[in-house]
Design a protein around this motif. Structure first.
Motif, PDB file in Angstrom:
ATOM      1  N   ASP A  25       0.807  -1.223   0.000  1.00  0.00           N
ATOM      2  CA  ASP A  25       0.000   0.000   0.000  1.00  0.00           C
ATOM      3  C   ASP A  25       0.839   1.272   0.000  1.00  0.00           C
ATOM      4  N   GLY A  26       2.159   1.133   0.161  1.00  0.00           N
ATOM      5  CA  GLY A  26       3.018   2.310   0.240  1.00  0.00           C
ATOM      6  C   GLY A  26       2.917   3.053   1.554  1.00  0.00           C
ATOM      7  N   ARG A  27       2.525   2.319   2.622  1.00  0.00           N
ATOM      8  CA  ARG A  27       2.418   2.934   3.942  1.00  0.00           C
ATOM      9  C   ARG A  27       3.747   2.832   4.696  1.00  0.00           C
ATOM     10  N   PRO A  28       3.986   3.701   5.668  1.00  0.00           N
ATOM     11  CA  PRO A  28       5.266   3.689   6.393  1.00  0.00           C
ATOM     12  C   PRO A  28       5.460   2.420   7.221  1.00  0.00           C
ATOM     13  N   VAL A  29       6.667   1.888   7.169  1.00  0.00           N
ATOM     14  CA  VAL A  29       7.046   0.698   7.931  1.00  0.00           C
ATOM     15  C   VAL A  29       8.350   0.992   8.661  1.00  0.00           C
ATOM     16  N   VAL A  30       8.452   0.545   9.910  1.00  0.00           N
ATOM     17  CA  VAL A  30       9.665   0.730  10.709  1.00  0.00           C
ATOM     18  C   VAL A  30      10.206  -0.636  11.114  1.00  0.00           C
ATOM     19  N   ALA A  31      11.456  -0.913  10.764  1.00  0.00           N
ATOM     20  CA  ALA A  31      12.109  -2.160  11.162  1.00  0.00           C
ATOM     21  C   ALA A  31      12.523  -2.097  12.631  1.00  0.00           C
ATOM     22  N   LEU A  32      12.448  -3.258  13.292  1.00  0.00           N
ATOM     23  CA  LEU A  32      12.851  -3.378  14.696  1.00  0.00           C
ATOM     24  C   LEU A  32      13.737  -4.612  14.841  1.00  0.00           C
ATOM     25  N   GLU A  33      14.769  -4.522  15.651  1.00  0.00           N
ATOM     26  CA  GLU A  33      15.663  -5.663  15.867  1.00  0.00           C
ATOM     27  C   GLU A  33      15.052  -6.640  16.869  1.00  0.00           C
ATOM     28  N   SER A  34      15.677  -7.813  16.987  1.00  0.00           N
ATOM     29  CA  SER A  34      15.147  -8.812  17.919  1.00  0.00           C
ATOM     30  C   SER A  34      16.122  -9.226  19.015  1.00  0.00           C
ATOM     31  N   THR A  35      17.382  -8.759  18.989  1.00  0.00           N
ATOM     32  CA  THR A  35      18.291  -9.137  20.079  1.00  0.00           C
ATOM     33  C   THR A  35      17.863  -8.539  21.410  1.00  0.00           C
ATOM     34  N   ILE A  36      17.143  -7.417  21.372  1.00  0.00           N
ATOM     35  CA  ILE A  36      16.640  -6.843  22.623  1.00  0.00           C
ATOM     36  C   ILE A  36      15.662  -7.808  23.288  1.00  0.00           C
ATOM     37  N   ILE A  37      15.000  -8.646  22.480  1.00  0.00           N
ATOM     38  CA  ILE A  37      14.035  -9.619  23.002  1.00  0.00           C
ATOM     39  C   ILE A  37      14.754 -10.834  23.566  1.00  0.00           C
ATOM     40  N   THR A  38      15.718 -11.361  22.807  1.00  0.00           N
ATOM     41  CA  THR A  38      16.352 -12.625  23.179  1.00  0.00           C
ATOM     42  C   THR A  38      17.580 -12.474  24.073  1.00  0.00           C
ATOM     43  N   HIS A  39      18.264 -11.325  23.969  1.00  0.00           N
ATOM     44  CA  HIS A  39      19.510 -11.154  24.709  1.00  0.00           C
ATOM     45  C   HIS A  39      19.510  -9.930  25.638  1.00  0.00           C
ATOM     46  N   GLY A  40      18.440  -9.134  25.575  1.00  0.00           N
ATOM     47  CA  GLY A  40      18.464  -7.880  26.327  1.00  0.00           C
ATOM     48  C   GLY A  40      17.673  -7.861  27.606  1.00  0.00           C
ATOM     49  N   MET A  41      16.643  -8.722  27.703  1.00  0.00           N
ATOM     50  CA  MET A  41      15.751  -8.682  28.868  1.00  0.00           C
ATOM     51  C   MET A  41      15.264 -10.083  29.219  1.00  0.00           C
ATOM     52  N   PRO A  42      14.902 -10.296  30.488  1.00  0.00           N
ATOM     53  CA  PRO A  42      14.386 -11.603  30.900  1.00  0.00           C
ATOM     54  C   PRO A  42      12.908 -11.773  30.524  1.00  0.00           C
ATOM     55  N   TRP A  43      12.462 -13.016  30.418  1.00  0.00           N
ATOM     56  CA  TRP A  43      11.053 -13.342  30.249  1.00  0.00           C
ATOM     57  C   TRP A  43      10.311 -13.052  31.568  1.00  0.00           C
ATOM     58  N   GLN A  93       9.342  -9.927  30.714  1.00  0.00           N
ATOM     59  CA  GLN A  93       9.483  -8.500  30.431  1.00  0.00           C
ATOM     60  C   GLN A  93       9.901  -8.253  28.984  1.00  0.00           C
ATOM     61  N   ASN A  94      10.690  -9.169  28.419  1.00  0.00           N
ATOM     62  CA  ASN A  94      11.125  -8.995  27.026  1.00  0.00           C
ATOM     63  C   ASN A  94       9.928  -8.965  26.075  1.00  0.00           C
ATOM     64  N   LEU A  95       8.956  -9.835  26.308  1.00  0.00           N
ATOM     65  CA  LEU A  95       7.767  -9.864  25.454  1.00  0.00           C
ATOM     66  C   LEU A  95       6.921  -8.607  25.659  1.00  0.00           C
ATOM     67  N   GLU A  96       6.777  -8.196  26.913  1.00  0.00           N
ATOM     68  CA  GLU A  96       5.982  -6.998  27.210  1.00  0.00           C
ATOM     69  C   GLU A  96       6.568  -5.773  26.519  1.00  0.00           C
ATOM     70  N   VAL A  97       7.899  -5.629  26.576  1.00  0.00           N
ATOM     71  CA  VAL A  97       8.546  -4.469  25.962  1.00  0.00           C
ATOM     72  C   VAL A  97       8.459  -4.551  24.439  1.00  0.00           C
ATOM     73  N   ALA A  98       8.656  -5.747  23.881  1.00  0.00           N
ATOM     74  CA  ALA A  98       8.552  -5.910  22.423  1.00  0.00           C
ATOM     75  C   ALA A  98       7.165  -5.495  21.938  1.00  0.00           C
ATOM     76  N   ARG A  99       6.143  -5.911  22.653  1.00  0.00           N
ATOM     77  CA  ARG A  99       4.779  -5.527  22.283  1.00  0.00           C
ATOM     78  C   ARG A  99       4.569  -4.025  22.448  1.00  0.00           C
ATOM     79  N   GLN A 100       5.177  -3.461  23.496  1.00  0.00           N
ATOM     80  CA  GLN A 100       5.052  -2.022  23.747  1.00  0.00           C
ATOM     81  C   GLN A 100       5.709  -1.208  22.634  1.00  0.00           C
ATOM     82  N   VAL A 101       6.881  -1.659  22.171  1.00  0.00           N
ATOM     83  CA  VAL A 101       7.578  -0.951  21.089  1.00  0.00           C
ATOM     84  C   VAL A 101       6.745  -1.019  19.814  1.00  0.00           C
ATOM     85  N   GLU A 102       6.228  -2.196  19.496  1.00  0.00           N
ATOM     86  CA  GLU A 102       5.395  -2.340  18.295  1.00  0.00           C
ATOM     87  C   GLU A 102       4.157  -1.454  18.392  1.00  0.00           C
TER      88      GLU A 102
END
Length: 304
Positions: free
Chosen positions: A16-34, A36-45
């Protein structure tokens, strides 16, 4: 053969030509404990969506390069153990072996470019580690910024690094280093690094226009937009300096090297600040997601 597998939402947004923002995943797997990592990932999205763009969290799952994850995939990744930490050197091997890996800044930039996404929000980039004149420990993120045309929005390089040397390498690689809304470079948890930024821009529209102009000039590489952490969330540079020094000495004592250095230091600083560094990290990532969404919107206006 399809190299990139976009999620249904990302595929539709790109079509559709709408804006998209890429996000990394190491913050999920290597940056925070479960969990909280899922909660923050959902919050960023959610922050990206609230600011008018579609989030595309990037990861390799069972050998498939996913650009955008469903909520089920996000939850599964957040709970998976032994996830590889992928950069340019090992991304293809992980995919060829059918393994699962989380993308660093460099790998996320590669995937975003392949998918046709021009803006990426992260926490902080890697850079030149302290003592690199002996160890030669320099993040692949810097080379990636020099060759892959994606605008990266970060709160600067991670404060555990040698920031003057990191800035020098970026200059050598021809990477525009832009401070957003101030003259000083930010330093991840702190709003100021004690270094003047080479460039300053005060609006998302200016940043988007600069990216388009680089493409017209045929210049390789991306842009680094350094977005200072919100004032109420920052940890002052003077407070952090002795804490980073202590954490670095601990890493040396325990013989921590290579890819293990950054996660070790971040965990040690978390302990020494009694969790305050993680709170600041979350605040700066959300702040970067907001700015990246605005830049992505401005790029869509120019390209429309």
């Amino acid at each position: 053969m399809t190299i990139v597998t976009p999620s249904p939402a990302v595929a539709q947004a790109l079509q559709d030509g709408r804006p998209v923002v890429a996000l990394e995943s190491t913050i999920i797997t290597h940056g925070m404990p479960w969990p909280q990592n899922l909660e923050v990932a959902r919050q960023v999205e959610a922050t990206v969506r609230e600011n008018g763009a579609e989030p595309a969290t990037i990861a390799v799952i069972d050998g498939v390069l996913h650009v955008g994850l469903t909520d089920e995939q996000l939850e599964k990744l957040a709970q998976t153990k032994g996830v590889a930490k992928l950069s340019r050197a090992d991304m293809a091997v992980c995919m060829a072996q059918g393994r699962t890996g989380a993308t660093t800044v460099a790998a996320t930039m590669i995937a975003a470019k392949l998918a046709g996404i021009s803006v990426f929000a992260t926490g902080g980039i890697g850079g030149v580690h302290k003592g690199a004149e002996n160890s030669f420990d320099i993040s692949a993120d810097l080379q990636e910024l020099g060759q892959t045309a994606v605008t990266v929005v970060a709160a600067g390089a991670k404060a555990i690094l040698d920031l003057p040397k990191t800035l020098e390498v970026l200059e050598t690689l021809g990477v525009p280093v832009i401070a957003f809304g101030q003259d000083q470079l930010p330093a991840f948890w702190s709003r100021e690094a004690g270094l003047r930024a080479p460039l300053r821009m005060d609006s998302a529209a200016e940043i988007a226009a600069a990216q388009v102009m680089r493409a017209k000039l045929g210049l390789p590489g991306g842009q680094l937009v350094t977005n200072p952490i919100p004032q109420d969330a920052e940890i002052a540079r003077e407070t952090l300096a002795p804490i980073i020094g202590e954490a670095t000495k601990d890493a040396e004592t325990h013989g921590i090297k290579g890819k293990d250095v950054t996660p070790y230091l971040l965990q040690r600083i978390y302990e020494l600040t009694e969790g305050r560094s993680l709170e600041a990290n979350i605040a700066l990532v959300l702040n970067n997601a907001r700015l990246a969404s605005e830049i992505a919107q401005e790029l869509c206006k120019i390209e429309a």
